[in-house]
Design a protein around this motif. Structure first.
Motif, PDB file in Angstrom:
ATOM      1  N   ILE A  73       0.737  -1.186  -0.092  1.00 45.85           N
ATOM      2  CA  ILE A  73       0.082   0.057   0.053  1.00 45.85           C
ATOM      3  C   ILE A  73       0.928   1.416  -0.116  1.00 45.85           C
ATOM      4  CG2 ILE A  73      -1.888   1.175   1.215  1.00 45.85           C
ATOM      5  CD1 ILE A  73      -2.814  -1.356   2.619  1.00 45.85           C
ATOM      6  N   PRO A  74       1.053   1.786  -1.167  1.00 40.77           N
ATOM      7  CA  PRO A  74       1.931   3.090  -1.246  1.00 40.77           C
ATOM      8  C   PRO A  74       1.502   4.218  -0.394  1.00 40.77           C
ATOM      9  CG  PRO A  74       1.506   2.374  -3.477  1.00 40.77           C
ATOM     10  CD  PRO A  74       0.608   1.282  -2.598  1.00 40.77           C
ATOM     11  N   LYS A  75       0.492   4.504  -0.302  1.00 42.50           N
ATOM     12  CA  LYS A  75      -0.101   5.502   0.826  1.00 42.50           C
ATOM     13  C   LYS A  75       0.529   5.583   2.157  1.00 42.50           C
ATOM     14  CE  LYS A  75      -4.295   7.652   2.669  1.00 42.50           C
ATOM     15  NZ  LYS A  75      -5.544   7.495   2.669  1.00 42.50           N
ATOM     16  N   TYR A  76       0.770   4.033   2.544  1.00 40.97           N
ATOM     17  CA  TYR A  76       1.322   4.090   3.954  1.00 40.97           C
ATOM     18  C   TYR A  76       2.953   3.555   3.831  1.00 40.97           C
ATOM     19  CZ  TYR A  76      -3.396   4.580   5.427  1.00 40.97           C
ATOM     20  OH  TYR A  76      -4.700   5.010   5.611  1.00 40.97           O
ATOM     21  N   ASN A  77       3.444   3.218   2.549  1.00 41.28           N
ATOM     22  CA  ASN A  77       4.490   2.657   2.324  1.00 41.28           C
ATOM     23  C   ASN A  77       4.785   1.365   3.319  1.00 41.28           C
ATOM     24  OD1 ASN A  77       7.221   1.930   1.409  1.00 41.28           O
ATOM     25  ND2 ASN A  77       8.305   3.120   3.174  1.00 41.28           N
ATOM     26  N   MET A  78       3.501   0.423   3.207  1.00 42.90           N
ATOM     27  CA  MET A  78       3.564  -0.650   3.960  1.00 42.90           C
ATOM     28  C   MET A  78       3.024  -1.868   3.038  1.00 42.90           C
ATOM     29  SD  MET A  78       0.412  -1.007   6.695  1.00 42.90           S
ATOM     30  CE  MET A  78      -0.887  -0.546   5.775  1.00 42.90           C
ATOM     31  N   TRP A 178      -3.362  -7.667  16.761  1.00 41.36           N
ATOM     32  CA  TRP A 178      -4.389  -6.449  17.089  1.00 41.36           C
ATOM     33  C   TRP A 178      -5.789  -6.827  16.450  1.00 41.36           C
ATOM     34  CZ3 TRP A 178      -0.315  -2.181  15.115  1.00 41.36           C
ATOM     35  CH2 TRP A 178       0.707  -2.200  16.275  1.00 41.36           C
ATOM     36  N   LYS A 179      -6.923  -6.368  17.017  1.00 40.73           N
ATOM     37  CA  LYS A 179      -8.057  -6.129  16.310  1.00 40.73           C
ATOM     38  C   LYS A 179      -8.054  -4.901  15.251  1.00 40.73           C
ATOM     39  CE  LYS A 179     -10.599  -7.984  20.169  1.00 40.73           C
ATOM     40  NZ  LYS A 179     -11.868  -7.736  21.202  1.00 40.73           N
ATOM     41  N   PRO A 180      -8.905  -5.008  14.334  1.00 35.04           N
ATOM     42  CA  PRO A 180      -8.936  -3.971  13.185  1.00 35.04           C
ATOM     43  C   PRO A 180      -8.877  -2.703  13.995  1.00 35.04           C
ATOM     44  CG  PRO A 180     -10.324  -5.523  12.754  1.00 35.04           C
ATOM     45  CD  PRO A 180      -9.875  -6.249  13.989  1.00 35.04           C
ATOM     46  N   SER A 181      -9.594  -2.392  14.856  1.00 39.91           N
ATOM     47  CA  SER A 181      -9.372  -1.010  15.309  1.00 39.91           C
ATOM     48  C   SER A 181      -8.157  -0.317  15.853  1.00 39.91           C
ATOM     49  CB  SER A 181     -10.665  -0.881  16.699  1.00 39.91           C
ATOM     50  OG  SER A 181     -10.252  -1.695  17.647  1.00 39.91           O
ATOM     51  N   ARG A 182      -7.461  -1.303  16.507  1.00 38.66           N
ATOM     52  CA  ARG A 182      -6.041  -0.979  16.977  1.00 38.66           C
ATOM     53  C   ARG A 182      -5.165  -0.826  15.624  1.00 38.66           C
ATOM     54  NH1 ARG A 182      -2.195  -4.067  21.179  1.00 38.66           N
ATOM     55  NH2 ARG A 182      -0.530  -2.708  20.863  1.00 38.66           N
ATOM     56  N   PHE A 183      -5.476  -1.448  14.922  1.00 35.97           N
ATOM     57  CA  PHE A 183      -4.618  -1.436  13.464  1.00 35.97           C
ATOM     58  C   PHE A 183      -5.011  -0.036  12.709  1.00 35.97           C
ATOM     59  CE2 PHE A 183      -4.220  -2.273   8.873  1.00 35.97           C
ATOM     60  CZ  PHE A 183      -2.840  -2.332   8.520  1.00 35.97           C
ATOM     61  N   LYS A 184      -6.117   0.241  12.673  1.00 36.54           N
ATOM     62  CA  LYS A 184      -6.561   1.483  12.324  1.00 36.54           C
ATOM     63  C   LYS A 184      -5.862   2.666  13.105  1.00 36.54           C
ATOM     64  CE  LYS A 184     -10.560   2.200  11.057  1.00 36.54           C
ATOM     65  NZ  LYS A 184     -12.088   2.304  10.974  1.00 36.54           N
ATOM     66  N   ASN A 185      -5.868   2.457  14.435  1.00 37.57           N
ATOM     67  CA  ASN A 185      -5.255   3.747  15.208  1.00 37.57           C
ATOM     68  C   ASN A 185      -3.860   3.551  15.016  1.00 37.57           C
ATOM     69  OD1 ASN A 185      -7.741   4.503  16.234  1.00 37.57           O
ATOM     70  ND2 ASN A 185      -7.692   3.190  17.998  1.00 37.57           N
ATOM     71  N   TRP A 186      -3.250   2.691  14.802  1.00 33.86           N
ATOM     72  CA  TRP A 186      -1.589   2.428  14.517  1.00 33.86           C
ATOM     73  C   TRP A 186      -1.326   3.264  13.046  1.00 33.86           C
ATOM     74  CZ3 TRP A 186       0.857  -0.234  10.698  1.00 33.86           C
ATOM     75  CH2 TRP A 186       2.297  -0.353  10.730  1.00 33.86           C
ATOM     76  N   LEU A 187      -2.222   3.065  12.283  1.00 33.64           N
ATOM     77  CA  LEU A 187      -2.126   3.656  11.029  1.00 33.64           C
ATOM     78  C   LEU A 187      -2.293   5.220  10.968  1.00 33.64           C
ATOM     79  CD1 LEU A 187      -3.369   1.179   8.078  1.00 33.64           C
ATOM     80  CD2 LEU A 187      -0.938   2.252   8.351  1.00 33.64           C
ATOM     81  N   LYS A 188      -3.105   5.658  11.614  1.00 29.45           N
ATOM     82  CA  LYS A 188      -3.460   6.931  11.796  1.00 29.45           C
ATOM     83  C   LYS A 188      -2.222   7.864  12.185  1.00 29.45           C
ATOM     84  CE  LYS A 188      -8.338   6.696  13.423  1.00 29.45           C
ATOM     85  NZ  LYS A 188      -9.205   7.000  14.288  1.00 29.45           N
ATOM     86  N   ALA A 189      -1.264   7.511  12.705  1.00 28.52           N
ATOM     87  CA  ALA A 189      -0.199   8.080  13.109  1.00 28.52           C
ATOM     88  C   ALA A 189       0.666   8.302  11.702  1.00 28.52           C
ATOM     89  CB  ALA A 189       0.925   7.396  13.951  1.00 28.52           C
ATOM     90  N   PHE A 190       0.452   7.758  10.592  1.00 30.86           N
ATOM     91  CA  PHE A 190       1.050   7.816   9.383  1.00 30.86           C
ATOM     92  C   PHE A 190       0.398   8.477   8.347  1.00 30.86           C
ATOM     93  CE2 PHE A 190       2.490   3.849  11.543  1.00 30.86           C
ATOM     94  CZ  PHE A 190       3.988   4.018  11.573  1.00 30.86           C
ATOM     95  N   ILE A 191      -0.666   8.898   8.442  1.00 35.19           N
ATOM     96  CA  ILE A 191      -1.629   9.797   7.718  1.00 35.19           C
ATOM     97  C   ILE A 191      -1.002  11.104   7.536  1.00 35.19           C
ATOM     98  CG2 ILE A 191      -3.995  10.532   7.077  1.00 35.19           C
ATOM     99  CD1 ILE A 191      -4.885   7.889   8.122  1.00 35.19           C
ATOM    100  N   LYS A 192      -0.916  11.753   6.432  1.00 35.42           N
ATOM    101  CA  LYS A 192      -0.291  12.985   6.366  1.00 35.42           C
ATOM    102  C   LYS A 192      -1.655  14.054   5.942  1.00 35.42           C
ATOM    103  CE  LYS A 192       4.355  11.906   6.264  1.00 35.42           C
ATOM    104  NZ  LYS A 192       5.355  11.266   5.680  1.00 35.42           N
TER     105      LYS A 192
END
Length: 192
Positions: A73-78, A178-192
């Protein structure tokens, strides 16, 4: 790179009756990521060898660590690799073959963890493993960084005793994924 006698092809042959199931899991994960992270199909690059294809592919990822993980996923370099199990949490605890571990564990191939470390170190990418538990009806996530932490704390265990003849596995307590909600919260730190 094609290697007809490689260990990867031996595993492909051993688990060929699971290819269709693997393809379904990959599709579930891709669609879940699209829905939950508001991504289009074009935002999730099919990256690995044979992803979303239930036919046997002799090509292997050796030599290109980026091709070991199923999606990028290029948006997150993940990079995300999809694993899965048909076992319930209760059944998973009985698979530990007298290893003196209690509770439910998810087994992740050690090479997936090792390649994730390479993706992080040399490509500065995030590396994530998604596990789809068919009979539990859930998808959970774990980052390679978190696996490293769990290994340091002795919570995740590396072993060659889990599936003899299949190299190293890392046994990770189910509850640490991680449940999906924790995964999403982790990803929020990388959204610009």
């Amino acid at each position: 790179m094609t290697s007809t006698n490689s260990f990867a092809n031996q595993l492909k042959e051993k688990y060929k009756d699971k290819w269709t199931l693997t393809t379904i899991r990959e599709d579930i994960a891709r669609k879940w990521l699209m829905l939950t992270l508001n991504l289009s199909e074009n935002d999730i690059v099919v990256n690995g060898i044979g992803v979303l294809d239930s036919n046997k592919v002799d090509e292997t990822w050796e030599g290109d660590p980026k091709k070991k993980y199923d999606f990028y996923i290029p948006k997150y370099n993940m990079y995300i690799d999809i694993t899965g199990t048909q076992f319930t949490k209760r059944q998973s605890s009985s698979r530990l073959h007298g290893m003196e571990l209690k509770g439910s564990y998810v087994a992740v191939l050690g090479v997936k963890y090792a390649v994730g470390l390479v993706l992080q170190q040399y490509y500065k990418a995030k590396a994530v493993i998604a596990n789809i538990a068919d009979n539990e009806g859930e998808i959970r996530f774990i980052t390679v960084d978190y696996i490293t932490l769990l290994k340091k704390k002795g919570i995740a265990i590396s072993t060659k005793e889990f599936a003899k003849g299949e190299n190293e596995y890392i046994l990770i307590p189910w509850k640490e994924f991680w449940k999906p909600s924790r995964f999403k919260n982790w990803l929020k730190a990388f959204i610009k």
